[in-house]
Design a protein around this motif. Structure first.
Motif, PDB file in Angstrom:
ATOM      1  N   ASP A   1      -0.457   4.097  -2.595  1.00 56.61           N
ATOM      2  CA  ASP A   1      -1.653   3.828  -1.795  1.00 56.61           C
ATOM      3  C   ASP A   1      -1.961   2.342  -1.731  1.00 56.61           C
ATOM      4  OD1 ASP A   1      -1.920   6.511  -1.355  1.00 56.61           O
ATOM      5  OD2 ASP A   1      -3.444   6.826  -2.913  1.00 56.61           O
ATOM      6  N   GLU A   2      -1.644   1.635  -2.839  1.00 52.44           N
ATOM      7  CA  GLU A   2      -1.936   0.201  -2.837  1.00 52.44           C
ATOM      8  C   GLU A   2      -1.124  -0.530  -1.771  1.00 52.44           C
ATOM      9  OE1 GLU A   2      -2.429   1.746  -7.048  1.00 52.44           O
ATOM     10  OE2 GLU A   2      -0.964   1.956  -5.424  1.00 52.44           O
ATOM     11  N   ILE A   3       0.130  -0.096  -1.576  1.00 50.72           N
ATOM     12  CA  ILE A   3       0.979  -0.725  -0.574  1.00 50.72           C
ATOM     13  C   ILE A   3       0.478  -0.413   0.829  1.00 50.72           C
ATOM     14  CG2 ILE A   3       3.279  -0.670   0.475  1.00 50.72           C
ATOM     15  CD1 ILE A   3       3.325  -2.326  -1.949  1.00 50.72           C
ATOM     16  N   THR A   4       0.129   0.852   1.083  1.00 53.87           N
ATOM     17  CA  THR A   4      -0.337   1.207   2.432  1.00 53.87           C
ATOM     18  C   THR A   4      -1.613   0.458   2.779  1.00 53.87           C
ATOM     19  OG1 THR A   4      -1.567   3.131   1.595  1.00 53.87           O
ATOM     20  CG2 THR A   4       0.714   3.491   2.279  1.00 53.87           C
ATOM     21  N   GLY A   5      -2.490   0.294   1.793  1.00 48.92           N
ATOM     22  CA  GLY A   5      -3.715  -0.457   2.051  1.00 48.92           C
ATOM     23  C   GLY A   5      -3.442  -1.924   2.296  1.00 48.92           C
ATOM     24  N   LEU A   6      -2.496  -2.484   1.531  1.00 46.85           N
ATOM     25  CA  LEU A   6      -2.162  -3.896   1.722  1.00 46.85           C
ATOM     26  C   LEU A   6      -1.542  -4.132   3.095  1.00 46.85           C
ATOM     27  CD1 LEU A   6      -1.925  -6.738   0.542  1.00 46.85           C
ATOM     28  CD2 LEU A   6       0.271  -6.058  -0.453  1.00 46.85           C
ATOM     29  N   VAL A   7      -0.655  -3.227   3.531  1.00 49.45           N
ATOM     30  CA  VAL A   7      -0.041  -3.379   4.846  1.00 49.45           C
ATOM     31  C   VAL A   7      -1.095  -3.228   5.951  1.00 49.45           C
ATOM     32  CG1 VAL A   7       1.645  -2.409   6.461  1.00 49.45           C
ATOM     33  CG2 VAL A   7       2.213  -2.630   4.036  1.00 49.45           C
ATOM     34  N   GLU A   8      -2.058  -2.353   5.744  1.00 50.54           N
ATOM     35  CA  GLU A   8      -3.123  -2.226   6.744  1.00 50.54           C
ATOM     36  C   GLU A   8      -3.909  -3.530   6.856  1.00 50.54           C
ATOM     37  OE1 GLU A   8      -6.692   0.886   8.047  1.00 50.54           O
ATOM     38  OE2 GLU A   8      -5.590   1.165   6.157  1.00 50.54           O
ATOM     39  N   ASP A   9      -4.202  -4.165   5.724  1.00 50.11           N
ATOM     40  CA  ASP A   9      -4.883  -5.459   5.758  1.00 50.11           C
ATOM     41  C   ASP A   9      -4.017  -6.509   6.449  1.00 50.11           C
ATOM     42  OD1 ASP A   9      -7.135  -4.563   4.494  1.00 50.11           O
ATOM     43  OD2 ASP A   9      -6.505  -5.175   2.486  1.00 50.11           O
TER      44      ASP A   9
END
Length: 609
Positions: free
Chosen positions: A320-328
């Motif tokens: 989830d941390e990666i998906t959130g970072l890519v969204e940012d």
């Protein structure tokens, strides 16, 4: 790698003659790398003899060292830099957490069991001729010394500088605990650096290229970007992606073909993502048979601009941390694409407008050779300078060199008004002085009508009472306008200058004389009456007409025309053709200031044959 300590001060605490140095203390936040780059960039711009390669290397090393200190020390950061007599550039970054050694990704054992988290010091080791660490009580300094001229260039074509920086922003990929460790330590700095990198790009294709360098391989094994314009996918062909990246370059071509068959579907509202995307396993080989792909809409200003798709091989998928970072990251990419498109639209409009304000061709005059130099300061926008040279009928040709007060659209309006009126009045048979009289009144009438329209609009809207400065402002016009009539043995020239640098005549023997007298700017005084002078241009005589971008070119407190500088420069052009005179004056003006001109530049040479 030389890890011997170097002192941050020379013995005695003084500055060695010939050195240039500076320094600053920055808070230990994600904004520190960008602030450090800005400070050093400004300092290098004032240092004589710093080449572009050394400046680029210095920016990369400063960013590397400050980022490393912010991520791994977490304290305030003090940055010092100096340019030595030898031309070498030294930068020192000091933090207040001496127990944490800098991370080095080049191999070997270190204070930590795992390799680098964050960017590490790969770039420093590559660019610096020496670097190392100095420990003192309560502080640690990491320093690097760059050779004069920068690091040796690698064989082959030089990469796009921004792409190289993007590739180094994130370390080599890790999985599982490594993801979480890096996210906890480096994600904030990564986003700050990525934002800074993307924000400076004015080409959406380069933004897309930088995106791939940022994502692969740190955040994903592969990624692709589709760009959308007016609801249509703009890719390499059909509905294919604009850009595709894979950690293994050998897979890019086959992956691209697979993605062309699965373009992202139409946007579902304005949600940025992530959304599941079909896994193109057949294009990724045996090790890529299983994996997870996610799709992110690139949305800025409420408009979909494209889609970013990322993929990671293996059953674990994306944390989830990666998906959130890519969204940012995707939000920043979308903003950069939107800004690049806006810039491209404005540049296109300006280019079209500029072409409409200048003549499509310069007329050829029997018995007269002409040469023109026209250099707008802002290559992407309309200039305040303009010129024209056109036939007026009855064996007459007319020329004009003008300069509107101000720049941009307001200046373009005045030029768009003045140039066609000059041609119309000349072809109607009006003489030089009469043309200026009527153009002056036309500018004043136009300004009055514009002010009246603005006043009516404000009153109709129930706005506050009118004050000075409301509505469009008067745009003054300086203009040199003349009429040429060739005859056997020379050219008769009638001309007038309205608030414009006076024209000069160069004789074959090197004598220079002024060819007109100063008069009032156009658009200033109601019912002003203009006069003209007539002179004969004998074979070999040259008439030089310039704008104030020539006469007022600055070098420190001096201007190019101080002490009749333009006349002296023209005197040295005796015996040259019109083209060579124009080129020599242009070169002298450029050389006078040392850098690029700070104003529009236009000059016209007319030489009797």
């Amino acid at each position: 790698m030389d890890r011997a300590a170097i002192p941050t001060q020379r013995e005695g605490g003084g500055v060695h003659p010939g050195e240039t140095r500076g320094g600053a203390t920055l808070p230990g936040s994600a904004l520190a790398p960008g602030a450090a780059r800005a400070l050093v960039r400004a300092a290098l711009a004032e240092m004589p003899g710093v080449c572009a390669r050394l400046a680029d290397d210095a920016m990369a090393v400063v960013s590397e060292l400050v980022t490393n200190a912010v991520v791994h020390a977490g304290t305030d950061v003090h940055v010092e830099w100096r340019l030595e007599e030898t031309g070498a550039f030294v930068v020192e970054v000091r933090d207040r957490h001496p127990s944490r050694a800098p991370r080095d990704a080049t191999g070997g054992e270190g204070p930590y069991d795992t390799p680098e988290y964050g960017r590490g010091l790969r770039l420093v080791a590559t660019l610096a001729e020496s670097w190392g660490v100095t420990y003192r009580t309560g502080a640690k300094t990491v320093w690097a010394r760059l050779p004069p001229g920068g690091a040796d260039a690698p064989d082959g074509p030089a990469p796009e500088p921004a792409l190289g920086v993007a590739a180094d922003l994130a370390p080599q990929p890790h999985r599982a605990d490594g993801d979480r460790d890096w996210l906890g330590r480096g994600a904030l700095s990564f986003l700050a650096e990525a934002s800074d990198l993307l924000a400076g790009q004015l080409d959406e294709n380069l933004v897309a290229a930088l995106t791939g360098q940022l994502v692969v391989p740190r955040l994903a094994d592969w990624c692709a970007v589709w760009l959308v314009v007016a609801g249509t996918v703009r890719g390499g062909g059909g509905n294919g992606p604009s850009r595709v990246w894979h950690a293994s370059e050998s897979r890019i071509e086959e992956l691209t073909r697979a993605l062309e068959k699965e373009p992202p579907g139409p946007p579902d509202g304005l949600r940025s993502g992530p959304e599941p995307y079909p896994w193109p396993g057949h294009a990724l080989g045996p090790q890529g048979a299983d994996g997870t792909a996610l799709s992110y809409r690139l949305i800025a200003g409420g408009r979909p601009l494209g889609t970013l798709v990322i993929g990671r091989c293996g059953p674990a998928g994306f944390p989830d941390e990666i998906t959130g970072l890519v969204e940012d990251l995707g939000r920043r990419v979308a903003l950069a694409i939107g800004a690049a498109r806006q810039y491209a639209r404005q540049a296109t409009i300006s280019a079209v407008l500029q072409r409409g304000l200048l003549p499509g061709a310069v007329a050829e005059i029997p018995g007269v050779r002409s040469a023109l130099v026209y250099e707008p300061r802002d290559k992407g926008g309309p200039s305040g300078d303009f010129y024209d040279l056109f036939p007026a009928g009855d064996g007459r040709w007319c020329f004009a060199v003008g300069d509107v007060q101000g720049k941009g659209p307001e200046a373009a309006v005045v030029i768009g008004l003045a140039r066609p009126w000059l041609r119309l009045l000349a072809r109607e048979g009006y003489r030089v002085a009469d043309v200026l009289d009527r153009l002056n009144q036309l500018l004043l009438d136009d300004a009055t009508e514009a002010a009246d329209a603005a006043a009516r609009a404000l009153v109709a809207a129930g706005a506050r009472p009118l004050t000075a400065g409301d509505g469009p402002q008067t745009r003054f016009l300086s203009l040199l306008y003349g009429e040429l009539t060739p005859y056997d043995g020379g050219v008769r020239c009638t001309l007038a200058s309205a608030g414009h640098p006076l024209p000069l005549v160069l004789s074959p023997d090197g004598t220079v004389r002024t060819a007109a007298r100063p008069q009032t700017l156009l658009g200033v005084v109601e019912d002003e009456t203009y006069t003209s002078e007539t002179l004969e241009l004998r074979p070999g005589d040259s008439l030089l007409c310039v704008t104030d971008g020539v006469t007022e070119r600055r070098s420190g407190t001096r201007q190019f025309d101080d002490g009749d500088g333009l006349a002296r420069a023209l005197s040295g052009c005796a015996g040259l053709s019109a083209e060579l005179i124009a080129e020599r004056i242009r070169r002298l003006v450029h050389d006078f200031g040392g850098g690029l001109p700070e104003d529009d530049l236009a000059l016209l040479v007319l030489q009797a044959e």
